[in-house]
Design an enzyme around this catalytic site. Structure first.
Site, PDB file in Angstrom:
ATOM      1  N   HIS B  14       0.852  -1.197   0.000  1.00  0.00           N
ATOM      2  CA  HIS B  14       0.000   0.000   0.000  1.00  0.00           C
ATOM      3  C   HIS B  14       0.888   1.248   0.000  1.00  0.00           C
ATOM      4  CE1 HIS B  14      -0.164   0.568   4.721  1.00  0.00           C
ATOM      5  NE2 HIS B  14       1.056   0.522   4.265  1.00  0.00           N
ATOM      6  N   CYS B  33       5.659   6.743   4.075  1.00  0.00           N
ATOM      7  CA  CYS B  33       4.488   5.956   3.638  1.00  0.00           C
ATOM      8  C   CYS B  33       3.884   6.542   2.361  1.00  0.00           C
ATOM      9  CB  CYS B  33       3.404   5.920   4.718  1.00  0.00           C
ATOM     10  SG  CYS B  33       3.946   5.125   6.224  1.00  0.00           S
ATOM     11  N   HIS B  39       4.862   0.160  -0.518  1.00  0.00           N
ATOM     12  CA  HIS B  39       5.699  -0.731   0.300  1.00  0.00           C
ATOM     13  C   HIS B  39       4.743  -1.760   0.895  1.00  0.00           C
ATOM     14  CE1 HIS B  39       4.035   2.289   3.005  1.00  0.00           C
ATOM     15  NE2 HIS B  39       4.077   1.350   3.939  1.00  0.00           N
ATOM     16  N   HIS B  41       3.642  -4.998   3.973  1.00  0.00           N
ATOM     17  CA  HIS B  41       3.689  -5.509   5.349  1.00  0.00           C
ATOM     18  C   HIS B  41       3.200  -6.956   5.370  1.00  0.00           C
ATOM     19  CE1 HIS B  41       4.315  -1.521   7.076  1.00  0.00           C
ATOM     20  NE2 HIS B  41       3.335  -1.061   6.319  1.00  0.00           N
ATOM     21  N   ASP B  79      -4.930 -10.703   0.463  1.00  0.00           N
ATOM     22  CA  ASP B  79      -3.597 -11.323   0.525  1.00  0.00           C
ATOM     23  C   ASP B  79      -2.882 -11.230  -0.827  1.00  0.00           C
ATOM     24  OD1 ASP B  79      -1.478 -12.702   1.697  1.00  0.00           O
ATOM     25  OD2 ASP B  79      -2.246 -14.634   0.993  1.00  0.00           O
ATOM     26  N   HIS B  80      -1.634 -10.769  -0.758  1.00  0.00           N
ATOM     27  CA  HIS B  80      -0.805 -10.585  -1.953  1.00  0.00           C
ATOM     28  C   HIS B  80      -1.458  -9.645  -2.966  1.00  0.00           C
ATOM     29  CE1 HIS B  80       1.430 -13.751  -0.036  1.00  0.00           C
ATOM     30  NE2 HIS B  80       2.452 -13.481  -0.855  1.00  0.00           N
ATOM     31  N   GLU B 124       0.001  -4.212  11.973  1.00  0.00           N
ATOM     32  CA  GLU B 124       0.749  -3.842  10.766  1.00  0.00           C
ATOM     33  C   GLU B 124       2.192  -4.319  10.912  1.00  0.00           C
ATOM     34  OE1 GLU B 124       0.076   0.167   9.018  1.00  0.00           O
ATOM     35  OE2 GLU B 124       2.214   0.418   9.365  1.00  0.00           O
TER      36      GLU B 124
END
Lengths: 142, 136
Positions: B14, B33, B39, B41, B79-80, B124
């Site tokens: 994100h 950010c 980037h 997490h 996810d991903h 996070e």
């Protein structure tokens, strides 16, 4: 929408649990090895929880950079790598983690002033095996 | 009343950017950010439900059903993924942990038939998490 945000910090400090209002024998009975005369240390884990409405333009309860800067300046710099017993905050008070929680919570509540942000509670880990939570005397939310 | 928590993980990317802010404001408010290519997490999600223990089954909730709902409504969607580009809620909202936790609540709450959703906790990183209790 109201959300809670929690940030975790670490600092190391030493202390000795000893009350001037007790006899030597009482101190040893109550505090055990925590009463050893030269003190000992911990890596304290500190979790700070703040709450408030999620700001529509930033998506945040509170800007983490502001919280980090406050905690760094007012808490980690003050207590990190210190001997808690010699600090004026603990003059006449035993630096148990309960009392340390109260001191840190009060610093946050009185000093971290951001509109719509409330300091909800703190949680401190003295070791991995014991932790303490304090919400200014309020009941904790499950 | 018994509370039950199920944990799962997902990985996503994100970035934080509000088109109504100037580039300087975006950089000042969101810091690194705001880097334009994003980037990622490894998020850890804890979903807590509450309810009375069923006398016959001994369950608060059928864990298998809870797992299926979490997988279908949350993991398959997030996810991903790049949250800004691939998840509908974040076309208009910034995918902060606060907003992701709220979106997860809104995805799960109408789908849980037996137990009542109590809390969505989203990590996070191990040192930063958000709790959402469905409060207005």
């Amino acid at each position: 929408m109201k959300a809670h945000l929690t940030r975790r910090y670490w600092f190391s400090a030493s202390h000795r649990l000893h009350s001037d209002e007790m006899t030597e024998a009482e101190n040893q009975t109550v505090y055990g090895k925590c009463n050893n005369p030269y003190g000992h240390g911990h890596n304290y884990g500190l979790e700070v929880t703040v709450s408030g409405p999620v700001d529509a333009s930033t998506g945040m309860v509170c800007n983490l950079a502001d919280l980090d800067a406050f905690v760094e300046r007012e808490i980690l710099d003050r207590f990190g790598h210190s001997n808690l017993n010699v600090l004026e905050e603990f003059a006449g008070r035993v630096p148990t983690t309960e009392n340390l929680c109260r001191e840190i919570f009060e610093r946050l509540e009185s000093g971290f002033k951001v509109p719509n942000v409330k300091v909800e509670k703190i949680r401190m880990e003295e070791t991995l095996m014991n932790s303490f939570e304090y919400a200014g005397g309020r009941e904790l939310q499950v | 009343m018994v509370y039950l928590t199920r944990r799962t993980e997902f990985s996503a990317s994100h970035y934080y950017h509000n088109p109504e802010f100037t580039p300087e404001e975006n950089r000042r408010i969101f810091g690194k950010c705001n880097n334009p290519h994003g980037h990622g997490h490894n998020y850890t999600l804890e979903v807590t439900v509450k309810g009375e223990v069923d006398r016959r089954s001994g369950f608060v909730v059928d864990l298998k059903e809870l797992k299926e709902v979490m997988n279908r409504e949350v993991i398959d969607a997030l996810d991903h993924r790049h949250l800004n580009k691939e998840v509908p809620e974040f076309k208009t909202q910034i995918p902060t942990s606060e907003n992701i936790a709220i979106a997860i609540w809104q995805r799960l709450e109408p789908r849980l038939r037996v137990a009542q959703l109590h809390r969505v906790r989203l990590y996070e990183t191990p040192d930063l998490f958000v709790d959402f209790y469905g409060e207005k």
